[in-house]
Each structure stands twice: as C-alpha cells, then as structure tokens.
Design a protein around this motif. Sequence first.
Motif, PDB file in Angstrom:
ATOM      1  N   GLU A 176      20.490  77.599  99.349  1.00 45.86           N
ATOM      2  CA  GLU A 176      19.709  76.588 100.066  1.00 45.86           C
ATOM      3  C   GLU A 176      19.421  75.386  99.172  1.00 45.86           C
ATOM      4  OE1 GLU A 176      16.292  78.433 101.779  1.00 45.86           O
ATOM      5  OE2 GLU A 176      17.449  79.924 102.893  1.00 45.86           O
ATOM      6  N   ASP A 177      20.444  74.952  98.433  1.00 53.40           N
ATOM      7  CA  ASP A 177      20.386  73.771  97.553  1.00 53.40           C
ATOM      8  C   ASP A 177      19.430  73.935  96.375  1.00 53.40           C
ATOM      9  OD1 ASP A 177      22.280  72.321  99.024  1.00 53.40           O
ATOM     10  OD2 ASP A 177      20.739  71.610 100.422  1.00 53.40           O
ATOM     11  N   ILE A 178      18.979  75.142  96.112  1.00 56.46           N
ATOM     12  CA  ILE A 178      18.144  75.407  94.938  1.00 56.46           C
ATOM     13  C   ILE A 178      18.994  76.125  93.901  1.00 56.46           C
ATOM     14  CG2 ILE A 178      16.162  76.688  94.051  1.00 56.46           C
ATOM     15  CD1 ILE A 178      14.785  76.259  96.699  1.00 56.46           C
ATOM     16  N   ARG A 179      19.087  75.528  92.714  1.00 50.43           N
ATOM     17  CA  ARG A 179      19.896  76.141  91.656  1.00 50.43           C
ATOM     18  C   ARG A 179      19.162  77.331  91.074  1.00 50.43           C
ATOM     19  NH1 ARG A 179      20.505  76.566  86.335  1.00 50.43           N
ATOM     20  NH2 ARG A 179      22.612  76.554  85.454  1.00 50.43           N
ATOM     21  N   LEU A 180      19.856  78.459  90.978  1.00 48.97           N
ATOM     22  CA  LEU A 180      19.267  79.667  90.409  1.00 48.97           C
ATOM     23  C   LEU A 180      19.561  79.733  88.916  1.00 48.97           C
ATOM     24  CD1 LEU A 180      20.180  82.315  93.134  1.00 48.97           C
ATOM     25  CD2 LEU A 180      18.158  80.855  92.976  1.00 48.97           C
ATOM     26  N   GLY A 181      18.551  80.002  88.131  1.00 46.82           N
ATOM     27  CA  GLY A 181      18.744  80.163  86.699  1.00 46.82           C
ATOM     28  C   GLY A 181      19.229  81.568  86.379  1.00 46.82           C
ATOM     29  N   VAL A 182      20.416  81.659  85.828  1.00 44.18           N
ATOM     30  CA  VAL A 182      21.004  82.957  85.503  1.00 44.18           C
ATOM     31  C   VAL A 182      21.486  82.931  84.055  1.00 44.18           C
ATOM     32  CG1 VAL A 182      21.679  83.535  87.866  1.00 44.18           C
ATOM     33  CG2 VAL A 182      23.222  82.192  86.449  1.00 44.18           C
ATOM     34  N   PRO A 183      21.644  84.098  83.426  1.00 43.78           N
ATOM     35  CA  PRO A 183      21.984  84.137  82.002  1.00 43.78           C
ATOM     36  C   PRO A 183      23.453  83.811  81.732  1.00 43.78           C
ATOM     37  CG  PRO A 183      21.795  86.354  82.863  1.00 43.78           C
ATOM     38  CD  PRO A 183      21.317  85.439  83.945  1.00 43.78           C
ATOM     39  N   THR A 184      23.696  83.403  80.499  1.00 47.72           N
ATOM     40  CA  THR A 184      25.046  83.104  80.020  1.00 47.72           C
ATOM     41  C   THR A 184      25.879  84.380  79.931  1.00 47.72           C
ATOM     42  OG1 THR A 184      24.256  81.211  78.752  1.00 47.72           O
ATOM     43  CG2 THR A 184      26.366  82.143  78.089  1.00 47.72           C
ATOM     44  N   ILE A 185      27.160  84.261  80.254  1.00 50.42           N
ATOM     45  CA  ILE A 185      28.113  85.365  80.132  1.00 50.42           C
ATOM     46  C   ILE A 185      29.040  85.058  78.970  1.00 50.42           C
ATOM     47  CG2 ILE A 185      29.999  86.604  81.252  1.00 50.42           C
ATOM     48  CD1 ILE A 185      28.678  85.994  83.929  1.00 50.42           C
ATOM     49  N   THR A 186      29.039  85.915  77.957  1.00 51.89           N
ATOM     50  CA  THR A 186      29.889  85.739  76.777  1.00 51.89           C
ATOM     51  C   THR A 186      30.867  86.905  76.702  1.00 51.89           C
ATOM     52  OG1 THR A 186      28.101  84.632  75.578  1.00 51.89           O
ATOM     53  CG2 THR A 186      29.948  85.467  74.278  1.00 51.89           C
ATOM     54  N   THR A 187      32.155  86.595  76.588  1.00 51.74           N
ATOM     55  CA  THR A 187      33.190  87.633  76.608  1.00 51.74           C
ATOM     56  C   THR A 187      34.094  87.516  75.391  1.00 51.74           C
ATOM     57  OG1 THR A 187      33.202  87.548  79.028  1.00 51.74           O
ATOM     58  CG2 THR A 187      35.027  88.688  77.970  1.00 51.74           C
ATOM     59  N   GLY A 188      34.337  88.653  74.763  1.00 53.52           N
ATOM     60  CA  GLY A 188      35.278  88.729  73.652  1.00 53.52           C
ATOM     61  C   GLY A 188      36.494  89.564  74.042  1.00 53.52           C
ATOM     62  N   TYR A 189      37.674  89.048  73.719  1.00 59.09           N
ATOM     63  CA  TYR A 189      38.938  89.754  73.987  1.00 59.09           C
ATOM     64  C   TYR A 189      39.623  90.051  72.653  1.00 59.09           C
ATOM     65  CZ  TYR A 189      38.401  87.805  78.719  1.00 59.09           C
ATOM     66  OH  TYR A 189      37.938  87.448  79.960  1.00 59.09           O
ATOM     67  N   LEU A 190      39.917  91.307  72.398  1.00 59.52           N
ATOM     68  CA  LEU A 190      40.673  91.710  71.219  1.00 59.52           C
ATOM     69  C   LEU A 190      41.951  92.377  71.711  1.00 59.52           C
ATOM     70  CD1 LEU A 190      40.818  91.929  68.137  1.00 59.52           C
ATOM     71  CD2 LEU A 190      39.670  94.148  68.324  1.00 59.52           C
ATOM     72  N   THR A 191      43.091  91.712  71.499  1.00 59.37           N
ATOM     73  CA  THR A 191      44.344  92.182  72.071  1.00 59.37           C
ATOM     74  C   THR A 191      45.441  92.273  71.021  1.00 59.37           C
ATOM     75  OG1 THR A 191      44.952  89.903  72.679  1.00 59.37           O
ATOM     76  CG2 THR A 191      43.843  91.230  74.347  1.00 59.37           C
ATOM     77  N   ALA A 192      46.411  93.121  71.297  1.00 60.26           N
ATOM     78  CA  ALA A 192      47.621  93.246  70.487  1.00 60.26           C
ATOM     79  C   ALA A 192      48.816  93.113  71.417  1.00 60.26           C
ATOM     80  CB  ALA A 192      47.656  94.590  69.766  1.00 60.26           C
ATOM     81  N   GLY A 193      49.895  92.514  70.905  1.00 55.81           N
ATOM     82  CA  GLY A 193      51.054  92.304  71.754  1.00 55.81           C
ATOM     83  C   GLY A 193      52.355  92.338  70.991  1.00 55.81           C
ATOM     84  N   TYR A 194      53.425  92.332  71.749  1.00 55.77           N
ATOM     85  CA  TYR A 194      54.760  92.389  71.156  1.00 55.77           C
ATOM     86  C   TYR A 194      55.678  91.464  71.936  1.00 55.77           C
ATOM     87  CZ  TYR A 194      59.041  94.300  69.139  1.00 55.77           C
ATOM     88  OH  TYR A 194      60.241  94.435  68.493  1.00 55.77           O
ATOM     89  N   ARG A 195      56.351  90.569  71.223  1.00 54.28           N
ATOM     90  CA  ARG A 195      57.306  89.649  71.830  1.00 54.28           C
ATOM     91  C   ARG A 195      58.670  90.325  71.868  1.00 54.28           C
ATOM     92  NH1 ARG A 195      57.724  83.866  71.867  1.00 54.28           N
ATOM     93  NH2 ARG A 195      55.464  83.875  71.605  1.00 54.28           N
ATOM     94  N   ILE A 196      59.101  90.715  73.054  1.00 54.43           N
ATOM     95  CA  ILE A 196      60.374  91.424  73.198  1.00 54.43           C
ATOM     96  C   ILE A 196      61.546  90.529  72.825  1.00 54.43           C
ATOM     97  CG2 ILE A 196      61.893  92.563  74.858  1.00 54.43           C
ATOM     98  CD1 ILE A 196      59.453  93.476  76.348  1.00 54.43           C
ATOM     99  N   ASN A 197      61.517  89.305  73.304  1.00 57.03           N
ATOM    100  CA  ASN A 197      62.552  88.330  72.980  1.00 57.03           C
ATOM    101  C   ASN A 197      61.931  86.939  73.083  1.00 57.03           C
ATOM    102  OD1 ASN A 197      62.543  87.714  75.800  1.00 57.03           O
ATOM    103  ND2 ASN A 197      64.021  89.357  76.142  1.00 57.03           N
ATOM    104  N   ARG A 198      62.744  85.940  73.154  1.00 58.18           N
ATOM    105  CA  ARG A 198      62.232  84.571  73.189  1.00 58.18           C
ATOM    106  C   ARG A 198      61.388  84.297  74.429  1.00 58.18           C
ATOM    107  NH1 ARG A 198      66.154  79.219  73.684  1.00 58.18           N
ATOM    108  NH2 ARG A 198      64.493  77.702  74.074  1.00 58.18           N
TER     109      ARG A 198
END
Length: 227
Positions: A176-198
């Motif tokens: 209803e046009d009223i901004r709700l104050g909500v907390p910050t969302i912080t996300t960390g991604y820790l990934t490993a990968g392998y390049r098969i080819n180019r």
Amino acid sequence: MTASEAPEVHGANTEQEPFSALWRFTGKVRYNFQEDVDITDDTYKDGSLDDLFSDDVIMVKKSTYRMGGVDFSGKIDFLYKVGWFMCGGGLGYKDGAFFHTTLGANFSHFELGAFLGVYNQYSEMSYEIEKDDETDWGYDSDFNASLFGGGYAGFYLEKLFFNLSVSAYEPNPKIEDIRLGVPTITTGYLTAGYRINRWVEFSVGGIVTYTSEEFNGGVTSGISLYL
C-alpha cells in the motif's frame, strides 16, 4: 515475504589473455536447507509495520523471509582484459532480473575484483491480522529494485579453479505504497570447478546466507558455456 540469496558474481576462472574478451553463459541450480528465516527483531526495530497499520496498536508481530528450497538461475557475463586489469558486466535472472558492472585484476593463477549492480526482484508478501476474535488476510506481489554489491576472489591451476564470491543487498518491498524496513541479505558462495575444454566448465559448491543474525546453508551446481 519471499526473498532470494544475493546474486553470485565471479571472474574469468582462468588466466585471460591481455586485450581479449570472453562471453559466458551460465545456468545453475541451488538448494537451501532452511525454508523460513525469522526477521522479527529487525522489523520491530524498524517500525514500518506500525506505519502500515497506523490505526492499531500492534501487540505481537512476527516477520519471515521465505527463501529455501530448490531455485534456478541463468546469467550472461562479458569480461575484457587490458594488461592485468579486467572490466565487464553481467545480466541474469534469479527470482527477478539483475545486472552489474565488474572491475578487477586477472593474473597467472589468481584473480580478484569488485562489483556493483541492481537487483529487480519479484516478491510475494502476505500478512495475517487477528483483532477482536476475527482474522483478516492480505496479499501483495510486486517487483522491487535494490542495489547489490560485493567482491570475489579466485584461484586456478590449469583446468581446475576455486571461487569465493560475497554479495549483499537489502530488499525494497512495499505494501500500500508504504516501504517495509527489512534486513540485509548477505550471501557467500564457495565453489570449485573444472574446465573440460575451451567452451564448457562445470562447478559445484556451498552457499551460506546471513540474515538477521541467522545463517542459512545450501549447495549449488552449474554449467557454463564460453564463446
């Protein structure tokens, strides 16, 4: 309200040749262990719910982010390197469209950088009011734009690579046009990968999302195609 982890951003995952560009198309699936995250303390401190229901004295209120389960995302990245300096941008979709610019450095075995963008997220919000032994429900849904930003670091050796990406944003919902104050969302991604080819690489990893003094874990996997 429904919410999403902050978007994932990383570099080239390999040493890129100077004065060269790359295009990358990525699709990922994610699973978060915890479906509902309690954000009641933050909404109490903010007081925006009292503005929404200004005619009533709120005795008890409970607020929740719903952000668990299986989720999918898609993304297009462009990166250009001059010397060791790298710049670029990306466009993706994850519960809403987002885009960002990236500045960083790319060396023989590692890279690092920072990014800033806009997340146009689709949120569904529902609320329940109990008063005088009667219950009333409300529902709203809308796209809301938020700034997001963060940094990344990567290490690679031949076709194997490891990435750490941390980003954060604060949803910007309105009822209803009223901004709700909500907390910050912080996300960390820790990934490993392998390049098969180019042209093709696979990746797997873990996700940790911090919201309102709570941590929510998850896993992710994906495939990327390069031009």
